[in-house]
Design a protein around this motif. Sequence first.
Motif, PDB file in Angstrom:
ATOM      1  N   ALA A   3      13.076   6.867   1.367  1.00 48.09           N
ATOM      2  CA  ALA A   3      12.675   5.951   2.437  1.00 48.09           C
ATOM      3  C   ALA A   3      12.515   6.709   3.747  1.00 48.09           C
ATOM      4  CB  ALA A   3      13.692   4.830   2.581  1.00 48.09           C
ATOM      5  N   THR A 145       5.353   2.292   0.288  1.00 47.78           N
ATOM      6  CA  THR A 145       6.769   2.668   0.373  1.00 47.78           C
ATOM      7  C   THR A 145       7.651   1.426   0.469  1.00 47.78           C
ATOM      8  OG1 THR A 145       6.140   4.713   1.499  1.00 47.78           O
ATOM      9  CG2 THR A 145       8.434   4.054   1.678  1.00 47.78           C
ATOM     10  N   ARG A 146       7.232   0.448   1.230  1.00 54.89           N
ATOM     11  CA  ARG A 146       8.016  -0.791   1.364  1.00 54.89           C
ATOM     12  C   ARG A 146       8.093  -1.537   0.038  1.00 54.89           C
ATOM     13  NH1 ARG A 146       6.442  -3.268   7.274  1.00 54.89           N
ATOM     14  NH2 ARG A 146       7.587  -1.710   8.453  1.00 54.89           N
ATOM     15  N   ARG A 147       6.961  -1.567  -0.672  1.00 51.04           N
ATOM     16  CA  ARG A 147       6.974  -2.249  -1.983  1.00 51.04           C
ATOM     17  C   ARG A 147       7.944  -1.555  -2.929  1.00 51.04           C
ATOM     18  NH1 ARG A 147       1.350  -1.802  -3.487  1.00 51.04           N
ATOM     19  NH2 ARG A 147       0.687  -1.783  -1.364  1.00 51.04           N
ATOM     20  N   GLN A 150      11.505  -2.517  -1.993  1.00 54.81           N
ATOM     21  CA  GLN A 150      11.855  -3.897  -2.349  1.00 54.81           C
ATOM     22  C   GLN A 150      12.118  -4.023  -3.831  1.00 54.81           C
ATOM     23  OE1 GLN A 150       8.594  -6.144  -0.787  1.00 54.81           O
ATOM     24  NE2 GLN A 150       9.436  -6.177   1.299  1.00 54.81           N
TER      25      GLN A 150
END
Length: 152
Positions: A3, A145-147, A150
């Motif tokens: 991240a 990256t966010r997906r 999550q």
Amino acid sequence: MRAKTGLALYVLLSVMGVGLLASGLSFVSIALYEHTQTSAPSSWRASQGVICDVRSIQGSSPELFQSTVCYRVNGQTYRIRDLPSPVRATLGTVREVRYDPGNVSSARDIAQQKPDWMGLLQKGGTLLFAALVTLIYSLFKVARTRRKMQRR
């Protein structure tokens, strides 16, 4: 850890994109300003001018030349100087000159100016395109990256 790497990449690409965007906008602004300064208003009249003098500008690197264009209006000769250029103009070359009918000594050599602002406009457009591609790529990278984050 991934991240932080994704965020660092996003920040880096965003800074690059904003820098390219600012550079592109400045090039386009300079080109448009230069165009308004070198183009003549439509109310100005045209006359035929001739390069009557060419001088080397001392101490310039690369070597620059400044030419003087002579033009005649109502039997009187007027002179204007072109912007410095790395290309040495040839004496006797005919140029189009546009002058203000209310102030005949206020004139512009139309032929010399066009390539300068056009090149700046092309460079600015290229930088703007590169900036947009960089920003779009960084936004997709962040979304990806966010997906991933999550899903974990």
